[in-house]
Design an enzyme around this catalytic site. Structure first.
Site, short mmCIF file in Angstrom:
data_model
loop_
_atom_site.label_atom_id
_atom_site.label_comp_id
_atom_site.label_asym_id
_atom_site.label_seq_id
_atom_site.Cartn_x
_atom_site.Cartn_y
_atom_site.Cartn_z
N ASP A 98 0.81 -1.18 0.02
CA ASP A 98 -0.12 0.07 -0.12
C ASP A 98 0.88 1.23 -0.02
O ASP A 98 1.75 1.14 0.98
CB ASP A 98 -0.94 -0.07 1.36
CG ASP A 98 -2.25 0.67 0.99
OD1 ASP A 98 -2.34 1.58 0.15
OD2 ASP A 98 -3.45 -0.13 1.63
N ASP A 194 -2.86 4.74 -2.65
CA ASP A 194 -4.07 5.28 -1.45
C ASP A 194 -4.50 6.58 -2.20
O ASP A 194 -3.72 7.59 -2.40
CB ASP A 194 -3.52 5.33 -0.24
CG ASP A 194 -4.33 5.58 0.81
OD1 ASP A 194 -5.32 4.89 0.86
OD2 ASP A 194 -4.45 6.74 1.51
N GLU A 236 -6.36 4.13 -6.28
CA GLU A 236 -7.74 4.34 -5.52
C GLU A 236 -8.12 5.67 -6.12
O GLU A 236 -7.50 6.75 -5.60
CB GLU A 236 -7.50 4.22 -4.08
CG GLU A 236 -9.06 4.42 -3.39
CD GLU A 236 -8.77 4.75 -1.96
OE1 GLU A 236 -9.68 4.77 -1.15
OE2 GLU A 236 -7.62 5.28 -1.54
N HIS A 310 -11.41 -2.72 2.95
CA HIS A 310 -11.41 -2.41 4.48
C HIS A 310 -12.15 -1.00 4.73
O HIS A 310 -12.27 -0.58 5.63
CB HIS A 310 -9.93 -2.31 4.98
CG HIS A 310 -9.32 -0.98 4.12
ND1 HIS A 310 -8.80 -0.94 2.68
CD2 HIS A 310 -8.61 0.25 4.70
CE1 HIS A 310 -8.47 -0.01 2.60
NE2 HIS A 310 -8.25 0.79 3.69
N ASP A 311 -12.48 -0.17 3.71
CA ASP A 311 -13.46 1.01 4.00
C ASP A 311 -14.92 0.49 3.81
O ASP A 311 -15.73 1.49 4.08
CB ASP A 311 -12.89 1.88 2.90
CG ASP A 311 -11.53 2.45 3.21
OD1 ASP A 311 -11.15 2.43 4.43
OD2 ASP A 311 -10.82 2.61 2.23
C1 GLC Z 1 -8.18 5.69 1.71
C2 GLC Z 1 -7.90 4.15 2.56
C3 GLC Z 1 -8.53 4.51 3.75
C4 GLC Z 1 -7.96 5.47 4.57
C5 GLC Z 1 -7.66 6.88 3.77
C6 GLC Z 1 -6.75 8.00 4.15
O1 GLC Z 1 -9.32 5.89 1.54
O2 GLC Z 1 -8.40 3.04 1.77
O3 GLC Z 1 -8.59 3.49 4.59
O4 GLC Z 1 -8.54 6.13 5.67
O5 GLC Z 1 -7.38 6.61 2.39
O6 GLC Z 1 -5.28 7.29 4.01
#
Ligand code: GLC
Ligand code: CA
Length: 536
Positions: A98, A194, A236, A310-311
Site C-alpha cells: 500500500d 491510496d 484508488e 477495508h473501507d
Molecule cells: C484511503 C484508505 C482509507 C484511509 C484513507 C486515508 O481511502 O483506503 O482506509 O483512511 O485513504 O489514507
C-alpha cells in the site's frame, strides 16, 4: 493489448491488524500472515494487497505513516516482511504494498522537522496557509488545523494526524520515488496507491481530486520507479469515470496498470450527499454502471473488480441477504463479479461470506472515521438511532473485525484479547468450517479462480449485457467461437428469464436446481450460474 501477469492475477487484500495474530497480543501481524499463506495458496490467489504495515502511530490503522522504510513494531520487523515476501514467492504469490503518499503521519520526521523548524526544507513538503478556507476533511470538520508554534494552518484531508503532502515540491517527489525503489528492490509485486487522485490538489481553488498535475506526476513516478518493471499498480480513484480511468490505465500513457473505480459503490447513498445518507440499491443502476465499465475501457484501459475492501461494508450484508440466503447470495455476488473482465480483488473474509457486525453503541467501534462522524452528526442534531443505523450499514469496522479461523475462542485469531471484537457469528462462520464443507462460499471462490486460470475467455472475452427483468443480471462473454453466459438473480424472489440460446454444460452454480431450457427458465431467489453455450 500486450499481456501482463496482472491481467491474469487474482488479488487478495489483507488487513494486517485483523488477519492473524501470531504472538497473543490481540493484533494481527506479519508472521501471522506468513503462517496462513498455504490457506491463500489453496484459495488460488496470485497476489496479496497488503494494507499498510509501516511504522505508524495507528491513528488511521496505518494509513498514517511515520516511516515508510520501517515496519510497525505491532506487526513485526523488516526481517518478518522479507520473509513474507520470500515465502509468498515460493507459492507464486506477489506482494502488493500500500503506497500512502497523499499524506504522512504528523509523527513522520518530515512533519516534525517542518513544525519545529519553519525555515527547513521540510516545511514546504506540507501545505501551510495563514488563513484556512472552507475545505472540509473527509473525516469530518475543517481540513485545516492550526499549528500554535509556527502560527500557520496545515492541510489535512483526513485526520489531523494525517497532514497532506505538497506534491509541488520536487525534492519531496524525489524522496517518494527513492522510497518506492527501496521496496521495488525488495522484490515486491506492485503498489496499491491510496487516494492517488488527490496528489494534484490545488487547495486555494478547492480542487481536490483530478488536479491538472495529477497525470504528469504519475508519468514522472512511472519513469522514476516501476516503469520498466513488471509491477501491478492500482490507484484508488473515487471520482473516476471510464474516460478518466483510461488516462491512468491506457498502456500507451505509461501511468498505472488499473484503477479502483467506485461508481457502483456510490449507488446506495443519496446522490450528492454523504455516504451515511442511505438509499436502497436499485439493481438496474448496478447493471448499467458495471456494464458501462465493462465495455467502455475497450483496449485503452483495464478494470479492477471488487465488492469489498477495508473501507466498505460486507457485500452480503450490504446488497445480499445475510440471513436466510447468506450463503447463496454471497456466492451470487462472487459469480457475478468473477466472470467479468478485469482483475478481481477479494477482501479478507469475503471468501467466507462474512457479514457486517452491527453494534448498539459507538463505544463498540474503533474506526476514526466512524467516531468523528458520530460526534459531528450529534452536534448537527441527528438522532443517535439514525447515526447508529448509518454506521451499522456503512461503518468501516464492519469489514475490520478479526478473521475467524476456527470455532474456538476468538475464532482462533488470537490467544489474547482481540483489538476489536470478532463478529459473534464466528462459531458458525469460520475458515475451518468453510474448508470442510464442499458447498461453502470458500469453495465457490476457489472454483471461480480456477475457471479464470483455465479459460482465457474469462480474462479476455468481450462482455455483453443481456436484456432481462430488473432483478436479474445476466451477461455474455465471448472469445472467438466460445461463448459463456452468466445469470444472477439479485433478489429474494423468483424471477423468470428467457434466453434464446442452448448450453453444453454448467460451469459453476450456487444451487442444486436443475438448469433446463433457457428459453423459459424460472430462477429461484439468489440463484446464479454460468453456462457454456453451444454453437448454432
Ligand atoms: C484511503 C484508505 C482509507 C484511509 C484513507 C486515508 O481511502 O483506503 O482506509 O483512511 O485513504 O489514507
Ligand atoms: Ca500480534
Amino acid at each position: 493489448m500486450q499481456e501482463k501477469w496482472w491481467h491474469n492475477a487474482v488479488v487478495y487484500q489483507v488487513y494486517p491488524k485483523s488477519f492473524m495474530d501470531s504472538n497473543g497480543d490481540g493484533i494481527g501481524d506479519l508472521p501471522g500472515i506468513t503462517s496462513k499463506l498455504d490457506y491463500l495458496a489453496k484459495l488460488g490467489i496470485t497476489a496479496i494487497w497488503l494494507s499498510p504495515v509501516y511504522d505508524s502511530p495507528m491513528d488511521d490503522n496505518g494509513y498514517d505513516i511515520a516511516d515508510y522504510q520501517a515496519i510497525a513494531a505491532i506487526f513485526g520487523t523488516m526481517e518478518d516482511m522479507d520473509q513474507l515476501i520470500a515465502e509468498a514467492k515460493k507459492r507464486d504469490i506477489r506482494i502488493i504494498m500500500d503506497l500512502v503518499v497523499n499524506h504522512t503521519s504528523d509523527e513522520h520526521a518530515w512533519f516534525v522537522e517542518a513544525c519545529e523548524n519553519p525555515d527547513s526544507p521540510e516545511r514546504d513538503y506540507y501545505i501551510w496557509r495563514d488563513e484556512p478556507n472552507d475545505l472540509d476533511s473527509i473525516f469530518s470538520g475543517s481540513a485545516w488545523e492550526y499549528d500554535e508554534k509556527s502560527g500557520q494552518y496545515y492541510l489535512h484531508f483526513f485526520s489531523k494526524k494525517q497532514p497532506d503532502l505538497n506534491w509541488e515540491n520536487e525534492k519531496l517527489r524525489q524522496k517518494i520515488y527513492e522510497m518506492m525503489n527501496f521496496w521495488i528492490d525488495k522484490g515486491i509485486g506492485g503498489f496499491r496507491m491510496d487516494v492517488i487522485d488527490m496528489i494534484g490538489k490545488i487547495p486555494d481553488e478547492k480542487v481536490v481530486n483530478n488536479g491538472p498535475m495529477l497525470h504528469p506526476y504519475l508519468k514522472e513516478m512511472n519513469q522514476a520507479t516501476f516503469g520498466d518493471k513488471e509491477l501491478l499498480t492500482v490507484g484508488e480513484t473515487w471520482g473516476a469515470t471510464p474516460e478518466i480511468a483510461k488516462l491512468y490505465s491506457n498502456p500507451e500513457r505509461h501511468e498505472l496498470s488499473m484503477v479502483f473505480q467506485f461508481e457502483h459503490s456510490l449507488l446506495d447513498n443519496e446522490p450528492g450527499k454523504e455516504k451515511w445518507d442511505l438509499k436502497p440499491l436499485d439493481v438496474s443502476e448496478l447493471k448499467a454502471v458495471l456494464s458501462k465499465w465493462q465495455t467502455e475501457l475497450g483496449n485503452e484501459g483495464w478494470n479492477s473488480l471488487f465488492w469489498n475492501n477495508h473501507d466498505l461494508p460486507r457485500i452480503v450484508s450490504r446488497w445480499g441477504n445475510d440471513k436466510e440466503y447468506r450463503v447463496r447470495s454471497a456466492k451470487a455476488f462472487a459469480i457475478l463479479l468473477h466472470m467479468m473482465k478485469g482483475t478481481p480483488y477479494i477482501y479478507q473474509g469475503e471468501e467466507l461470506g462474512l457479514t457486517n457486525t452491527p453494534v448498539s453503541s459507538i463505544e463498540e467501534l474503533d474506526d476514526i472515521e466512524s467516531i468523528n462522524m458520530y460526534h459531528d452528526r450529534i452536534e448537527r442534531g441527528f438522532s443517535v438511532e439514525s447515526i447508529m443505523e448509518s454506521l451499522n450499514a456503512k461503518g468501516r469496522d464492519n469489514a475490520r473485525r478479526p478473521i475467524p479461523w476456527t470455532a474456538e475462542a476468538n475464532g482462533g485469531f488470537t490467544t489474547g484479547t482481540p483489538w476489536l471484537a470478532l463478529n459473534p457469528n464466528y462459531k458458525e462462520i469460520n475458515v475451518e468450517a468453510e474448508l470442510q464443507n464442499p458447498d461453502s462460499v470458500f469453495h465457490t471462490y476457489r472454483k471461480l479462480i480456477q475457471l479464470r486460470k483455465d479459460h482465457p475467455i474469462v480474462v479476455w472475452g468481450d462482455y455483453e449485457l443481456l436484456e432481462t427483468n430488473s432483478n436479474v443480471f445476466a451477461y455474455y462473454r465471448t472469445l472467438g467461437e466460445e461463448r459463456w453466459l452468466t445469470v444472477v438473480n439479485l433478489s429474494d424472489s423468483e424471477e423468470e428469464i428467457s434466453v434464446d440460446a442452448r448450453f453444453n454444460k454448467v460451469l459453476v452454480a450456487n444451487t442444486e436446481d436443475e438448469i433446463t431450457d433457457l428459453h423459459a427458465y424460472k430462477l429461484s431467489p439468489w440463484q446464479a450460474f454460468v453456462v457454456e453455450l453451444s454453437g448454432n
